[in-house]
Enzyme design. Sequence first.
Site, mmCIF file in Angstrom:
data_model
loop_
_atom_site.group_PDB
_atom_site.id
_atom_site.type_symbol
_atom_site.label_atom_id
_atom_site.label_comp_id
_atom_site.label_asym_id
_atom_site.label_seq_id
_atom_site.Cartn_x
_atom_site.Cartn_y
_atom_site.Cartn_z
ATOM 1 N N LYS A 119 -15.936 -4.009 -67.530
ATOM 2 C CA LYS A 119 -16.388 -4.825 -66.393
ATOM 3 C C LYS A 119 -17.694 -4.255 -65.829
ATOM 4 O O LYS A 119 -18.627 -4.993 -65.521
ATOM 5 C CB LYS A 119 -15.309 -4.868 -65.306
ATOM 6 C CG LYS A 119 -14.152 -5.788 -65.687
ATOM 7 C CD LYS A 119 -12.932 -5.621 -64.811
ATOM 8 C CE LYS A 119 -11.768 -6.440 -65.366
ATOM 9 N NZ LYS A 119 -10.484 -6.174 -64.734
ATOM 10 N N GLN A 121 -8.213 -2.856 -59.729
ATOM 11 C CA GLN A 121 -7.629 -2.958 -61.072
ATOM 12 C C GLN A 121 -6.113 -2.770 -60.986
ATOM 13 O O GLN A 121 -5.628 -1.771 -60.469
ATOM 14 C CB GLN A 121 -8.260 -1.898 -61.992
ATOM 15 C CG GLN A 121 -7.798 -1.950 -63.430
ATOM 16 C CD GLN A 121 -8.242 -3.231 -64.152
ATOM 17 O OE1 GLN A 121 -9.380 -3.660 -64.026
ATOM 18 N NE2 GLN A 121 -7.330 -3.829 -64.899
ATOM 19 N N ASP A 129 -11.248 -11.522 -57.608
ATOM 20 C CA ASP A 129 -10.094 -11.715 -58.497
ATOM 21 C C ASP A 129 -9.226 -12.886 -58.003
ATOM 22 O O ASP A 129 -8.311 -13.316 -58.700
ATOM 23 C CB ASP A 129 -9.243 -10.431 -58.499
ATOM 24 C CG ASP A 129 -9.051 -9.884 -59.902
ATOM 25 O OD1 ASP A 129 -9.561 -10.505 -60.852
ATOM 26 O OD2 ASP A 129 -8.381 -8.842 -60.038
#
Length: 302
Positions: A59, A103, A126
Amino acid sequence: MTASVPAAKVIDGKAFAAGLRARIADAVPAFSAATGRAPGLAVVLVGDDPASAVYVGSKGKATVAAGMESFEHRLPATATQDEVEALLAKLNADEAVDGILLQLPLPGHLDEQAAVATIDPDKDVDGLTPVSAGRLALGIAGMVPCTPYGCLLLLQDRLGDLSGKDAIVVGRSILVGKPMGQLLLGANCTVTMAHSRTKDLPGLVRRADIVVAAVGRAEMVKGDWIKPGAIVIDVGINRLPPAEGEAKGRLVGDVAYAEAADVADAITPVPGGVGPMTIACLLRNTLVAAHRRAGLADPEGF
Ligand code: NDP
Protein backbone atom coordinates in the site's frame (compact mmCIF):
# COMPACT_ATOMS: atom_id res chain seq x y z
CA MET A 1 -4.90 -21.15 -15.58
CA THR A 2 -6.90 -18.69 -17.65
CA ALA A 3 -5.62 -20.15 -20.94
CA SER A 4 -8.78 -22.10 -21.77
CA VAL A 5 -11.08 -19.10 -21.23
CA PRO A 6 -11.48 -16.78 -24.24
CA ALA A 7 -9.89 -13.38 -23.50
CA ALA A 8 -13.16 -11.58 -24.29
CA LYS A 9 -14.76 -13.28 -21.29
CA VAL A 10 -12.00 -12.39 -18.83
CA ILE A 11 -12.50 -9.23 -16.77
CA ASP A 12 -8.91 -8.07 -16.43
CA GLY A 13 -8.86 -6.37 -13.04
CA LYS A 14 -5.10 -6.01 -13.16
CA ALA A 15 -5.22 -3.90 -16.32
CA PHE A 16 -8.25 -1.91 -15.12
CA ALA A 17 -6.55 -1.20 -11.77
CA ALA A 18 -3.35 -0.10 -13.54
CA GLY A 19 -5.40 2.34 -15.63
CA LEU A 20 -7.18 3.66 -12.54
CA ARG A 21 -3.88 4.13 -10.71
CA ALA A 22 -2.45 6.01 -13.69
CA ARG A 23 -5.49 8.33 -13.77
CA ILE A 24 -5.13 8.94 -10.03
CA ALA A 25 -1.44 9.81 -10.49
CA ASP A 26 -2.46 12.22 -13.27
CA ALA A 27 -4.98 13.92 -10.97
CA VAL A 28 -2.58 14.44 -8.05
CA PRO A 29 -0.61 17.44 -9.44
CA ALA A 30 -3.79 19.55 -9.80
CA PHE A 31 -4.62 18.85 -6.15
CA SER A 32 -1.07 19.71 -5.06
CA ALA A 33 -1.15 22.91 -7.12
CA ALA A 34 -4.43 23.95 -5.49
CA THR A 35 -3.46 23.11 -1.91
CA GLY A 36 0.34 23.25 -1.76
CA ARG A 37 0.63 19.64 -0.64
CA ALA A 38 0.11 16.11 -1.92
CA PRO A 39 -2.75 13.90 -0.64
CA GLY A 40 -1.52 11.86 2.33
CA LEU A 41 -2.37 8.30 3.39
CA ALA A 42 -1.41 6.99 6.83
CA VAL A 43 -1.32 3.24 7.37
CA VAL A 44 -1.19 1.83 10.90
CA LEU A 45 0.15 -1.67 11.52
CA VAL A 46 -0.12 -3.16 15.00
CA GLY A 47 2.05 -6.22 15.65
CA ASP A 48 4.20 -8.15 13.24
CA ASP A 49 1.87 -10.43 11.29
CA PRO A 50 3.94 -11.12 8.13
CA ALA A 51 0.97 -11.05 5.70
CA SER A 52 -0.22 -7.70 7.13
CA ALA A 53 3.32 -6.31 6.87
CA VAL A 54 3.39 -7.27 3.17
CA TYR A 55 0.00 -5.58 2.56
CA VAL A 56 1.14 -2.44 4.37
CA GLY A 57 4.36 -2.39 2.34
CA SER A 58 2.53 -2.66 -0.99
CA LYS A 59 0.00 0.00 0.00
CA GLY A 60 2.86 2.36 0.90
CA LYS A 61 4.62 1.73 -2.42
CA ALA A 62 1.45 2.24 -4.45
CA THR A 63 0.74 5.49 -2.56
CA VAL A 64 4.18 6.89 -3.36
CA ALA A 65 3.95 5.68 -6.97
CA ALA A 66 0.73 7.72 -7.34
CA GLY A 67 2.59 10.84 -6.17
CA MET A 68 0.93 10.87 -2.74
CA GLU A 69 2.52 11.05 0.70
CA SER A 70 2.69 7.77 2.59
CA PHE A 71 2.93 7.74 6.39
CA GLU A 72 3.57 4.36 7.94
CA HIS A 73 3.08 3.84 11.67
CA ARG A 74 3.97 0.63 13.47
CA LEU A 75 2.98 -0.27 17.00
CA PRO A 76 4.21 -3.38 18.83
CA ALA A 77 1.94 -6.43 19.22
CA THR A 78 1.75 -5.51 22.92
CA ALA A 79 0.20 -2.08 22.21
CA THR A 80 -2.81 -1.25 24.38
CA GLN A 81 -6.23 -0.10 23.13
CA ASP A 82 -5.43 3.39 24.45
CA GLU A 83 -2.15 3.52 22.54
CA VAL A 84 -3.81 2.48 19.27
CA GLU A 85 -6.64 4.95 19.72
CA ALA A 86 -4.24 7.74 20.73
CA LEU A 87 -2.28 7.23 17.51
CA LEU A 88 -5.49 7.28 15.46
CA ALA A 89 -6.58 10.48 17.24
CA LYS A 90 -3.22 12.07 16.40
CA LEU A 91 -3.69 11.14 12.74
CA ASN A 92 -7.26 12.48 12.80
CA ALA A 93 -5.81 15.84 13.85
CA ASP A 94 -2.91 15.81 11.38
CA GLU A 95 -3.65 18.17 8.47
CA ALA A 96 -1.21 16.33 6.17
CA VAL A 97 -3.19 13.10 6.54
CA ASP A 98 -6.27 12.69 4.31
CA GLY A 99 -6.75 8.96 4.71
CA ILE A 100 -6.21 6.59 7.63
CA LEU A 101 -6.09 2.85 7.22
CA LEU A 102 -5.86 0.62 10.26
CA GLN A 103 -4.53 -2.70 8.98
CA LEU A 104 -6.73 -5.56 10.22
CA PRO A 105 -6.77 -7.96 11.92
CA LEU A 106 -5.49 -6.43 15.15
CA PRO A 107 -3.84 -8.63 17.81
CA GLY A 108 -6.53 -10.56 19.70
CA HIS A 109 -6.48 -8.50 22.92
CA LEU A 110 -7.59 -5.35 21.05
CA ASP A 111 -11.16 -4.28 20.25
CA GLU A 112 -11.15 -3.80 16.47
CA GLN A 113 -14.56 -2.20 16.19
CA ALA A 114 -13.83 0.34 18.90
CA ALA A 115 -10.48 1.20 17.31
CA VAL A 116 -11.95 1.60 13.82
CA ALA A 117 -14.75 3.76 15.22
CA THR A 118 -12.21 6.34 16.45
CA ILE A 119 -11.12 7.10 12.87
CA ASP A 120 -12.48 10.41 11.53
CA PRO A 121 -15.16 9.27 9.00
CA ASP A 122 -13.90 11.89 6.54
CA LYS A 123 -10.50 10.14 6.60
CA ASP A 124 -11.94 6.61 6.69
CA VAL A 125 -10.55 5.44 3.34
CA ASP A 126 -11.33 1.81 4.22
CA GLY A 127 -14.99 2.77 4.68
CA LEU A 128 -15.32 0.69 7.84
CA THR A 129 -16.48 3.15 10.48
CA PRO A 130 -20.13 3.04 11.57
CA VAL A 131 -20.58 6.54 10.10
CA SER A 132 -19.28 5.40 6.68
CA ALA A 133 -21.58 2.36 6.75
CA GLY A 134 -24.49 4.65 7.69
CA ARG A 135 -23.70 7.13 4.93
CA LEU A 136 -23.55 4.29 2.39
CA ALA A 137 -26.90 2.92 3.59
CA LEU A 138 -28.46 6.40 3.42
CA GLY A 139 -26.94 7.23 0.03
CA ILE A 140 -24.94 10.16 1.45
CA ALA A 141 -21.49 10.85 -0.06
CA GLY A 142 -18.89 9.11 2.08
CA MET A 143 -16.08 6.60 1.98
CA VAL A 144 -16.95 3.19 0.52
CA PRO A 145 -14.99 -0.01 1.33
CA CYS A 146 -12.35 -0.52 -1.35
CA THR A 147 -12.98 -4.10 -2.47
CA PRO A 148 -16.73 -3.77 -3.16
CA TYR A 149 -16.18 -0.39 -4.79
CA GLY A 150 -13.62 -2.04 -7.07
CA CYS A 151 -16.20 -4.72 -7.95
CA LEU A 152 -18.74 -2.03 -8.81
CA LEU A 153 -16.27 -0.27 -11.11
CA LEU A 154 -15.53 -3.54 -12.94
CA LEU A 155 -19.25 -4.21 -13.36
CA GLN A 156 -19.98 -0.71 -14.63
CA ASP A 157 -17.07 -0.92 -17.02
CA ARG A 158 -18.47 -4.14 -18.47
CA LEU A 159 -22.18 -3.39 -18.40
CA GLY A 160 -22.54 0.38 -18.27
CA ASP A 161 -25.83 1.12 -16.51
CA LEU A 162 -26.72 -1.60 -13.99
CA SER A 163 -30.35 -0.48 -13.56
CA GLY A 164 -32.85 -3.30 -13.25
CA LYS A 165 -30.25 -6.07 -13.23
CA ASP A 166 -30.89 -9.01 -10.95
CA ALA A 167 -27.84 -9.24 -8.69
CA ILE A 168 -26.90 -11.74 -6.02
CA VAL A 169 -24.17 -11.19 -3.45
CA VAL A 170 -23.06 -14.40 -1.77
CA GLY A 171 -21.56 -13.44 1.61
CA ARG A 172 -22.64 -10.71 4.04
CA SER A 173 -19.42 -9.62 5.69
CA ILE A 174 -19.00 -6.04 6.85
CA LEU A 175 -15.91 -5.70 4.66
CA VAL A 176 -17.31 -7.03 1.38
CA GLY A 177 -20.81 -8.53 1.15
CA LYS A 178 -22.93 -5.92 2.95
CA PRO A 179 -21.40 -2.84 1.31
CA MET A 180 -21.47 -4.64 -2.06
CA GLY A 181 -25.21 -5.14 -1.65
CA GLN A 182 -25.67 -1.45 -0.80
CA LEU A 183 -23.62 -0.35 -3.80
CA LEU A 184 -25.60 -2.57 -6.19
CA LEU A 185 -28.85 -1.30 -4.70
CA GLY A 186 -27.57 2.25 -5.14
CA ALA A 187 -26.91 1.37 -8.79
CA ASN A 188 -30.60 0.30 -9.08
CA CYS A 189 -30.05 -3.45 -9.18
CA THR A 190 -32.55 -5.82 -7.59
CA VAL A 191 -30.33 -7.36 -4.94
CA THR A 192 -30.44 -10.72 -3.21
CA MET A 193 -28.10 -11.09 -0.23
CA ALA A 194 -27.15 -14.74 0.37
CA HIS A 195 -25.24 -16.25 3.28
CA SER A 196 -24.61 -19.52 5.07
CA ARG A 197 -28.29 -19.95 6.06
CA THR A 198 -29.68 -19.23 2.58
CA LYS A 199 -31.91 -21.96 1.17
CA ASP A 200 -31.46 -23.16 -2.41
CA LEU A 201 -28.41 -21.02 -3.13
CA PRO A 202 -27.88 -22.62 -6.58
CA GLY A 203 -31.47 -21.74 -7.55
CA LEU A 204 -31.05 -18.12 -6.45
CA VAL A 205 -27.70 -17.74 -8.21
CA ARG A 206 -29.29 -19.13 -11.43
CA ARG A 207 -31.69 -16.17 -11.53
CA ALA A 208 -28.97 -13.54 -11.36
CA ASP A 209 -27.57 -11.36 -14.15
CA ILE A 210 -24.76 -10.38 -11.78
CA VAL A 211 -23.13 -12.78 -9.32
CA VAL A 212 -20.70 -11.48 -6.70
CA ALA A 213 -19.13 -14.27 -4.66
CA ALA A 214 -17.45 -13.24 -1.38
CA VAL A 215 -17.53 -16.37 0.73
CA GLY A 216 -14.01 -17.66 1.30
CA ARG A 217 -14.77 -21.23 0.14
CA ALA A 218 -12.70 -22.57 -2.73
CA GLU A 219 -14.71 -23.03 -5.96
CA MET A 220 -18.03 -23.29 -4.13
CA VAL A 221 -20.12 -21.62 -6.86
CA LYS A 222 -20.41 -24.14 -9.69
CA GLY A 223 -20.74 -23.58 -13.42
CA ASP A 224 -24.26 -25.00 -13.54
CA TRP A 225 -25.39 -22.39 -10.99
CA ILE A 226 -24.63 -19.60 -13.44
CA LYS A 227 -27.29 -18.18 -15.77
CA PRO A 228 -26.07 -18.09 -19.37
CA GLY A 229 -24.77 -14.59 -20.10
CA ALA A 230 -24.35 -13.56 -16.45
CA ILE A 231 -21.40 -11.51 -15.20
CA VAL A 232 -19.45 -13.16 -12.39
CA ILE A 233 -17.29 -11.23 -9.94
CA ASP A 234 -15.22 -13.55 -7.78
CA VAL A 235 -13.90 -11.84 -4.65
CA GLY A 236 -12.68 -15.01 -2.94
CA ILE A 237 -9.01 -15.77 -2.47
CA ASN A 238 -8.42 -19.34 -1.33
CA ARG A 239 -5.23 -21.36 -1.37
CA LEU A 240 -5.69 -25.02 -2.28
CA PRO A 241 -3.55 -27.64 -0.56
CA PRO A 242 -0.34 -28.16 -2.58
CA ALA A 243 -0.58 -30.80 -5.30
CA GLU A 244 2.25 -33.31 -5.53
CA GLY A 245 5.48 -31.58 -6.47
CA GLU A 246 4.12 -28.10 -5.65
CA ALA A 247 5.66 -26.06 -2.83
CA LYS A 248 2.47 -24.00 -2.43
CA GLY A 249 -1.08 -24.77 -3.45
CA ARG A 250 -2.78 -22.78 -6.23
CA LEU A 251 -4.84 -19.69 -5.48
CA VAL A 252 -8.47 -20.05 -6.50
CA GLY A 253 -11.61 -18.00 -6.03
CA ASP A 254 -15.03 -18.87 -4.64
CA VAL A 255 -16.24 -19.76 -8.16
CA ALA A 256 -15.29 -22.83 -10.20
CA TYR A 257 -13.63 -20.62 -12.79
CA ALA A 258 -13.40 -22.66 -15.99
CA GLU A 259 -16.90 -24.16 -15.80
CA ALA A 260 -18.48 -20.83 -14.83
CA ALA A 261 -16.61 -19.07 -17.65
CA ASP A 262 -18.16 -21.53 -20.13
CA VAL A 263 -21.62 -20.22 -19.27
CA ALA A 264 -21.00 -16.62 -18.18
CA ASP A 265 -20.67 -13.60 -20.42
CA ALA A 266 -17.64 -12.53 -18.38
CA ILE A 267 -15.83 -13.44 -15.19
CA THR A 268 -12.99 -12.15 -13.03
CA PRO A 269 -10.02 -14.51 -12.69
CA VAL A 270 -8.27 -15.25 -9.39
CA PRO A 271 -5.64 -13.90 -9.13
CA GLY A 272 -5.75 -10.83 -11.37
CA GLY A 273 -9.44 -9.92 -11.05
CA VAL A 274 -10.81 -8.17 -7.98
CA GLY A 275 -7.57 -8.30 -5.96
CA PRO A 276 -5.68 -5.53 -7.78
CA MET A 277 -8.72 -3.24 -7.57
CA THR A 278 -8.54 -3.03 -3.78
CA ILE A 279 -5.34 -0.96 -3.56
CA ALA A 280 -6.33 1.13 -6.59
CA CYS A 281 -9.61 2.01 -4.84
CA LEU A 282 -7.74 2.82 -1.64
CA LEU A 283 -5.77 5.41 -3.60
CA ARG A 284 -9.00 6.63 -5.21
CA ASN A 285 -10.60 7.05 -1.79
CA THR A 286 -7.54 8.94 -0.54
CA LEU A 287 -7.68 11.30 -3.53
CA VAL A 288 -11.41 11.88 -3.02
CA ALA A 289 -11.02 12.36 0.76
CA ALA A 290 -8.23 14.88 0.15
CA HIS A 291 -10.44 16.92 -2.22
CA ARG A 292 -13.39 16.91 0.17
CA ARG A 293 -11.24 17.87 3.16
CA ALA A 294 -9.74 20.73 1.16
CA GLY A 295 -13.20 21.97 0.18
CA LEU A 296 -12.60 21.13 -3.50
CA ALA A 297 -15.11 19.43 -5.81
CA ASP A 298 -14.62 15.68 -6.20
CA PRO A 299 -12.07 14.90 -8.91
CA GLU A 300 -13.82 14.09 -12.21
CA GLY A 301 -14.12 10.53 -13.42
CA PHE A 302 -13.57 8.60 -10.20
P1 NDP B 1 -16.09 -13.55 5.81
O1 NDP B 1 -15.59 -14.87 6.31
O2 NDP B 1 -16.09 -12.37 6.70
O3 NDP B 1 -17.60 -13.75 5.28
C1 NDP B 1 -17.94 -14.86 4.53
C2 NDP B 1 -19.41 -14.82 4.20
O4 NDP B 1 -19.72 -15.97 3.43
C3 NDP B 1 -20.31 -14.84 5.43
O5 NDP B 1 -21.33 -13.88 5.30
C4 NDP B 1 -20.89 -16.25 5.43
O6 NDP B 1 -22.23 -16.34 5.87
C5 NDP B 1 -20.87 -16.59 3.96
N1 NDP B 1 -20.80 -18.03 3.76
C6 NDP B 1 -19.98 -18.93 4.36
N2 NDP B 1 -20.25 -20.18 3.93
C7 NDP B 1 -21.27 -20.07 3.07
C8 NDP B 1 -22.00 -21.01 2.31
N3 NDP B 1 -21.73 -22.31 2.36
N4 NDP B 1 -22.99 -20.56 1.52
C9 NDP B 1 -23.27 -19.23 1.45
N5 NDP B 1 -22.61 -18.30 2.16
C10 NDP B 1 -21.62 -18.71 2.94
O7 NDP B 1 -15.27 -13.27 4.48
P2 NDP B 1 -14.92 -11.89 3.70
O8 NDP B 1 -16.16 -11.27 3.18
O9 NDP B 1 -14.00 -11.07 4.49
O10 NDP B 1 -14.10 -12.51 2.48
C11 NDP B 1 -14.68 -13.38 1.55
C12 NDP B 1 -13.60 -13.85 0.60
O11 NDP B 1 -13.11 -12.71 -0.12
C13 NDP B 1 -12.37 -14.49 1.24
O12 NDP B 1 -11.89 -15.49 0.39
C14 NDP B 1 -11.37 -13.35 1.31
O13 NDP B 1 -10.04 -13.81 1.29
C15 NDP B 1 -11.70 -12.61 0.04
N6 NDP B 1 -11.35 -11.18 0.06
C16 NDP B 1 -10.69 -10.70 -1.03
C17 NDP B 1 -10.36 -9.37 -1.11
C18 NDP B 1 -9.68 -8.87 -2.33
O14 NDP B 1 -9.03 -7.86 -2.29
N7 NDP B 1 -9.86 -9.56 -3.46
C19 NDP B 1 -10.63 -8.44 0.00
C20 NDP B 1 -11.41 -9.03 1.07
C21 NDP B 1 -11.73 -10.37 1.08
P3 NDP B 1 -22.67 -16.07 7.41
O15 NDP B 1 -22.67 -14.59 7.56
O16 NDP B 1 -24.02 -16.66 7.48
O17 NDP B 1 -21.65 -16.74 8.27
